[in-house]
Design a protein around this motif. Structure first.
Motif, PDB file in Angstrom:
ATOM      1  N   LEU A  22      63.952  11.674  57.627  1.00 33.86           N
ATOM      2  CA  LEU A  22      65.155  12.455  58.406  1.00 33.86           C
ATOM      3  C   LEU A  22      66.035  12.710  57.295  1.00 33.86           C
ATOM      4  N   ALA A  23      66.412  12.115  56.100  1.00 29.60           N
ATOM      5  CA  ALA A  23      67.185  12.358  55.172  1.00 29.60           C
ATOM      6  C   ALA A  23      66.761  13.612  54.231  1.00 29.60           C
ATOM      7  N   ALA A  24      65.585  13.564  54.186  1.00 28.81           N
ATOM      8  CA  ALA A  24      64.892  14.788  53.389  1.00 28.81           C
ATOM      9  C   ALA A  24      64.958  15.892  54.265  1.00 28.81           C
ATOM     10  N   ALA A  25      64.827  15.811  55.397  1.00 27.70           N
ATOM     11  CA  ALA A  25      64.745  16.987  56.307  1.00 27.70           C
ATOM     12  C   ALA A  25      66.265  17.582  56.785  1.00 27.70           C
ATOM     13  N   GLU A  26      67.146  16.827  56.741  1.00 35.19           N
ATOM     14  CA  GLU A  26      68.654  16.990  56.938  1.00 35.19           C
ATOM     15  C   GLU A  26      68.767  18.144  55.719  1.00 35.19           C
ATOM     16  N   ARG A  27      68.501  17.429  54.517  1.00 36.66           N
ATOM     17  CA  ARG A  27      68.952  18.287  53.124  1.00 36.66           C
ATOM     18  C   ARG A  27      68.440  19.571  53.057  1.00 36.66           C
ATOM     19  N   PHE A  28      67.261  19.592  53.622  1.00 37.15           N
ATOM     20  CA  PHE A  28      66.299  20.810  53.851  1.00 37.15           C
ATOM     21  C   PHE A  28      66.916  21.940  54.782  1.00 37.15           C
ATOM     22  N   GLU A  31      70.704  22.553  53.329  1.00 40.21           N
ATOM     23  CA  GLU A  31      71.067  23.085  51.997  1.00 40.21           C
ATOM     24  C   GLU A  31      70.221  24.519  52.025  1.00 40.21           C
ATOM     25  N   THR A  32      69.043  24.141  52.403  1.00 39.33           N
ATOM     26  CA  THR A  32      67.952  25.579  52.287  1.00 39.33           C
ATOM     27  C   THR A  32      68.111  26.453  53.401  1.00 39.33           C
ATOM     28  N   LEU A  33      68.058  26.062  54.641  1.00 37.85           N
ATOM     29  CA  LEU A  33      68.271  26.977  55.490  1.00 37.85           C
ATOM     30  C   LEU A  33      69.618  27.431  56.111  1.00 37.85           C
ATOM     31  N   GLY A  34      70.723  26.420  55.658  1.00 37.39           N
ATOM     32  CA  GLY A  34      72.168  26.717  56.158  1.00 37.39           C
ATOM     33  C   GLY A  34      72.320  26.394  57.417  1.00 37.39           C
ATOM     34  N   LEU A  35      71.912  25.526  58.129  1.00 43.25           N
ATOM     35  CA  LEU A  35      72.163  25.191  59.592  1.00 43.25           C
ATOM     36  C   LEU A  35      73.124  23.995  59.417  1.00 43.25           C
ATOM     37  N   PRO A  36      74.201  24.100  60.264  1.00 46.69           N
ATOM     38  CA  PRO A  36      75.157  23.346  60.550  1.00 46.69           C
ATOM     39  C   PRO A  36      74.842  22.128  61.315  1.00 46.69           C
ATOM     40  N   VAL A  37      74.966  20.896  60.921  1.00 41.49           N
ATOM     41  CA  VAL A  37      75.008  19.613  61.626  1.00 41.49           C
ATOM     42  C   VAL A  37      75.891  19.467  62.646  1.00 41.49           C
ATOM     43  N   ILE A  38      75.349  19.190  64.110  1.00 44.49           N
ATOM     44  CA  ILE A  38      76.454  19.037  65.054  1.00 44.49           C
ATOM     45  C   ILE A  38      76.426  17.897  65.565  1.00 44.49           C
ATOM     46  N   VAL A  39      75.179  17.036  65.549  1.00 42.85           N
ATOM     47  CA  VAL A  39      75.427  15.595  66.119  1.00 42.85           C
ATOM     48  C   VAL A  39      74.220  14.973  64.867  1.00 42.85           C
ATOM     49  N   LYS A  40      74.390  13.585  64.935  1.00 38.17           N
ATOM     50  CA  LYS A  40      73.591  12.932  64.001  1.00 38.17           C
ATOM     51  C   LYS A  40      73.802  11.443  64.226  1.00 38.17           C
ATOM     52  N   VAL A  41      72.607  10.833  64.475  1.00 40.40           N
ATOM     53  CA  VAL A  41      72.593   9.389  64.561  1.00 40.40           C
ATOM     54  C   VAL A  41      71.658   8.967  63.547  1.00 40.40           C
ATOM     55  N   GLU A  42      72.266   8.076  62.635  1.00 44.02           N
ATOM     56  CA  GLU A  42      71.554   7.728  61.398  1.00 44.02           C
ATOM     57  C   GLU A  42      70.208   7.050  61.652  1.00 44.02           C
ATOM     58  N   GLY A  43      69.064   7.379  61.026  1.00 42.99           N
ATOM     59  CA  GLY A  43      67.759   6.805  61.379  1.00 42.99           C
ATOM     60  C   GLY A  43      66.932   7.247  62.618  1.00 42.99           C
ATOM     61  N   ARG A  44      67.726   8.193  63.553  1.00 48.04           N
ATOM     62  CA  ARG A  44      67.183   8.433  64.761  1.00 48.04           C
ATOM     63  C   ARG A  44      66.988  10.077  64.811  1.00 48.04           C
ATOM     64  N   HIS A  45      68.014  10.577  64.727  1.00 43.72           N
ATOM     65  CA  HIS A  45      67.988  12.219  64.966  1.00 43.72           C
ATOM     66  C   HIS A  45      69.437  12.732  64.113  1.00 43.72           C
ATOM     67  N   VAL A  46      69.083  14.125  64.019  1.00 48.12           N
ATOM     68  CA  VAL A  46      70.007  14.978  63.531  1.00 48.12           C
ATOM     69  C   VAL A  46      70.016  16.368  63.967  1.00 48.12           C
ATOM     70  N   VAL A  54      69.835  25.066  69.784  1.00 46.08           N
ATOM     71  CA  VAL A  54      70.151  23.931  69.219  1.00 46.08           C
ATOM     72  C   VAL A  54      68.760  23.462  68.300  1.00 46.08           C
ATOM     73  N   LEU A  55      68.479  23.001  67.254  1.00 45.02           N
ATOM     74  CA  LEU A  55      67.435  22.662  66.701  1.00 45.02           C
ATOM     75  C   LEU A  55      67.471  21.137  66.490  1.00 45.02           C
ATOM     76  N   LEU A  56      66.867  20.335  67.178  1.00 46.05           N
ATOM     77  CA  LEU A  56      66.680  18.947  67.135  1.00 46.05           C
ATOM     78  C   LEU A  56      65.712  18.498  66.225  1.00 46.05           C
ATOM     79  N   LEU A  57      65.890  17.460  65.214  1.00 46.14           N
ATOM     80  CA  LEU A  57      64.867  16.810  64.389  1.00 46.14           C
ATOM     81  C   LEU A  57      65.150  15.362  64.704  1.00 46.14           C
ATOM     82  N   PHE A  58      64.016  14.730  64.863  1.00 50.54           N
ATOM     83  CA  PHE A  58      63.873  13.331  65.481  1.00 50.54           C
ATOM     84  C   PHE A  58      63.117  12.528  64.282  1.00 50.54           C
ATOM     85  N   ASN A  59      63.321  11.382  64.073  1.00 48.25           N
ATOM     86  CA  ASN A  59      62.406  10.353  63.500  1.00 48.25           C
ATOM     87  C   ASN A  59      61.587  10.094  64.354  1.00 48.25           C
TER      88      ASN A  59
END
Length: 142
Positions: A22-28, A31-46, A54-59
């Motif tokens: 999840l941390a590597a995905a958030e950085r990508f 930092e790479t695609l320039g998408l702003p984070v709107i919600v984050k739960v550590e270890g579960r999703h960003v 909205v793009l949802l990234l889940f562990n």
């Protein structure tokens, strides 16, 4: 008599990808695609804002766990495994700029081509191996 179904959905509001780091995905995606984070739960999703969607990234492992019976938001389990795909809309000029940007960051372009009915796509991978695409909307007739 059966009631007529409602009209089909007008747009996709959100799409989900499942990631192994999840941390590597958030950085990508920030930092790479320039998408702003709107919600984050550590270890579960960003979650990221992407235009009017909205793009949802889940562990993936964290989303396999059912919510407790008294959960305020009883979202059912929906985790998956394996690589997914998401496509971002871009103009021909933007695709050229994205390709240069990605290659400048050491990200390999897996494919770059024109579709038979018109429109260009480029494909690359995120840190979890998901297939990411930038494409002109005209590949679908938009």
């Amino acid at each position: 008599m059966t009631e007529a179904p409602p009209p089909g959905p007008s747009a996709i509001l959100e799409t989900a990808l499942y990631v192994s780091d999840l941390a590597a995905a958030e950085r990508f995606y920030t930092e790479t695609l320039g998408l702003p984070v709107i919600v984050k739960v550590e270890g579960r999703h960003v979650f990221f804002r992407c235009g009017n969607a909205v793009l949802l990234l889940f562990n993936a492992e964290a989303t396999k766990v059912p919510p407790p019976p008294d959960a305020r938001l009883p979202v059912p389990p929906h985790g998956m495994t394996g690589q997914g795909h998401a496509c971002f809309s871009a103009t021909a000029d933007e695709i050229g700029r994205w390709k240069a940007h990605l290659e400048g960051r050491g990200i390999a372009i897996e494919a770059d081509f024109e579709w038979p009915k018109g429109g260009r796509s480029i494909y690359f991978r995120d840190p979890s191996g998901n297939s990411i695409e930038f494409a002109e909307p005209r590949i679908w007739g938009f």
